[in-house]
Design an enzyme around this catalytic site. Structure first.
Site, PDB file in Angstrom:
ATOM      1  N   HIS A  45      70.881  55.586  17.622  1.00 51.19           N
ATOM      2  CA  HIS A  45      70.286  55.710  16.261  1.00 51.19           C
ATOM      3  C   HIS A  45      69.576  54.428  15.805  1.00 51.19           C
ATOM      4  CE1 HIS A  45      73.053  59.137  15.544  1.00 51.19           C
ATOM      5  NE2 HIS A  45      72.502  59.414  14.373  1.00 51.19           N
ATOM      6  N   ASN A  48      75.331  49.193  21.619  1.00 50.79           N
ATOM      7  CA  ASN A  48      75.380  50.394  20.662  1.00 50.79           C
ATOM      8  C   ASN A  48      76.628  50.566  20.002  1.00 50.79           C
ATOM      9  OD1 ASN A  48      74.188  52.431  19.037  1.00 50.79           O
ATOM     10  ND2 ASN A  48      75.056  54.008  20.590  1.00 50.79           N
TER      11      ASN A  48
END
Lengths: 349, 349
Positions: A171, A203
């Protein structure tokens, strides 16, 4: 940042992996001048003024590309004036204007601009406030990753491109920033909000800590925080031939989505007053495992470094008199333990 | 092209250097399907119609960027409707819209679109006719290479970036196509019409032969030829780990201008009749020494391969019924000797 830079020389910095802000900045911005320490662009001078514009009235359009000059959807309007030659190059636009078109999605939780060539966003912008973070109506367990229909099929990033690539669908606007409605959270799951990111150590770790840092800004000192996030593809110097090369993997079959070498966040922490001060911080992190011990400030760069590397501009209309340097105005540091606890609490829900 | 492809398998093609059109096409377009020969996009069906639009009236604007939706110069116009959340991400555009902006130059001899991140054009378009080529008012000895003021300093390619880089300042629209006026020729010397190109064996040889091929099209069979030219940055498969990587050098200090791995030309050879047929050919050549013996047709690719790789589109408004395949309609081959003779004659002038 600038103080650190002035102690270093280009030679030293260039020999370092482009993993930290100082090295990144040197790679992007140093000139060949014999006075390297003075050629590094510095963060804007920190002057303050009392009022910052409050959040404008909310007007998102769900899942509809806005009519925005986003890359040349239509041929230039050419006024027949000053004909000075026997030819007409722009006649080729009768067959269609080549673009590039940056497919802009304008959704309640984010606005994104898409790079059809590399099949990643150029940038994604979000807005968080203490109030928006307090609402807990969305849960990511009800969301799924989605190919984005606003991008033409030919240029669309696909779920299959990520499949077994070894990279996370990372994201850019975090799902956790958009819990205020299920739809808002769902909208963060379009692939136009994703880039291939190293999972473990990035991440799922340091990058997540950075996202948490942003939320803590909005939860504490600043009533309104706006963030621009996106990928970078930065050169590294080859130790053998001393030349600079950009190298990145392309995932998918055929190879379609570029794996960024770095990611940036440009953070605008607002004081909530009309025309007031805005604390600006720019960070560039390598798409790689980063030890939690690494200080967040080591990834701080002048905003111009992100601009030069991305081809974008982030604050042309923000007067220097309104700007503060984020990491001078507040402590720029990740909090690993607190984040882990929050995640644990989150999982229990 | 498609016939050749159907005889090959992806495995074989992928093992080849991405030097020829078939290999390039395979790298860009083949899916992981078990029927590779059927997944290659083919040139559009060759149907003909009698009339093609003649060159529209000439209306170039000298050295002035046209008002074209070229990448997001202004923030999206957001109608206050359907407010569905507590936040307003697009409020960040008050500080300036990030872009990307593709600086479009619209000059009498060419129109170019600029990539601020890689500091090369996205594309440059030109138009040649037997009449325009017959005029000999410009001479390149009176022209000099120019940094282009239409690009903001921060993103502008510089003469110093090319200096001692080892690469030619390679015209995308050739100077030799614009002899019809000195100003027209001068305008081809802006760096927004250049990319770093390998000199010997490419820019000064095979690429020049391709440019000559385009002129011969306009000089013989077709009364009007429009050409779109630009850089590509294509992946290659690593023979060890079997993954696909894009790798390119960045020249300049700091590293600023990307060295493309390949170049494309999309050629529209028109019959000069309104709504008539257009012979379309797309070619992708590696930015590398190419032996003169290499057949030009080996670099032919489906136009969609260039589109997928560049993120651009070239003929969305050209109906398939009007299209012909250039290399079926005429002989696609370079003429080395004739070109050398012409160059000799040119130098004598």
């Amino acid at each position: 940042m600038s103080a650190k830079m002035s102690k270093s020389t280009v030679a030293i910095i260039a020999a370092v992996s482009a993993g930290t802000g100082a090295a990144v900045t040197a790679a992007i911005m140093n000139s060949s001048s014999s006075k390297p320490s003075t050629t590094v662009a510095r963060p804007p001078s920190v002057a303050q003024q009392p009022q910052a514009s409050p959040p404008a009235s909310i007007a998102p359009i769900v899942a509809v590309p806005v009519a925005v000059p986003s890359g040349g959807a239509a041929p230039p309007t050419i006024t027949p004036a000053g004909a000075t030659g026997p030819i007409n190059p722009s006649g080729v636009f009768e067959y269609g204007f080549p673009g590039p078109i940056a497919d802009v999605s304008n959704r309640p939780s984010l606005v994104s601009s898409y790079d059809r060539r590399l099949r990643n966003p150029h940038w994604v912008v979000e807005h968080i406030t203490p109030e928006s973070l307090a609402l807990r109506n969305g849960d990511r367990k009800h969301s799924s990753f989605l190919e984005d229909p606003i991008v033409p099929q030919k240029f669309r990033g696909l779920l299959s491109d990520y499949y077994r690539s070894g990279f996370d669908r990372g994201h850019q606007v975090p799902a956790a920033d958009c819990k205020w409605s299920q739809q808002a959270m769902d909208d963060t799951f379009y692939l136009t909000n994703m880039c291939p990111q190293v999972g473990e150590g990035f991440n799922r770790d340091y990058w997540a800590h950075l996202e948490d840092f942003c939320r803590r800004l909005a939860g504490a000192k600043y009533p309104s925080v706006r963030i621009v996030t996106g990928p970078l593809y930065l050169p590294r110097q080859d130790p053998q031939d001393k030349k600079w090369y950009v190298k990145y993997e392309m995932i998918g079959t055929p190879p379609s989505i570029a794996v960024p070498t770095h990611f940036y966040k440009v953070i605008f922490a607002e004081d909530g007053k009309k025309g007031g001060s805005v604390a600006v911080g720019a960070f560039v992190l390598p798409n790689a495992r980063i030890p939690n011990e690494t200080p967040l400030e080591s990834f701080e760069v002048p905003i111009e470094a992100v601009e030069r590397a991305s081809g974008l501009e982030f604050a042309t209309k923000l007067s220097s008199s309104r700007r503060k340097r984020l990491c001078a105005d507040t402590s720029c540091s990740i909090m690993v333990r607190e984040y882990a606890d929050r995640q644990k609490a989150f999982r229990k829900k």
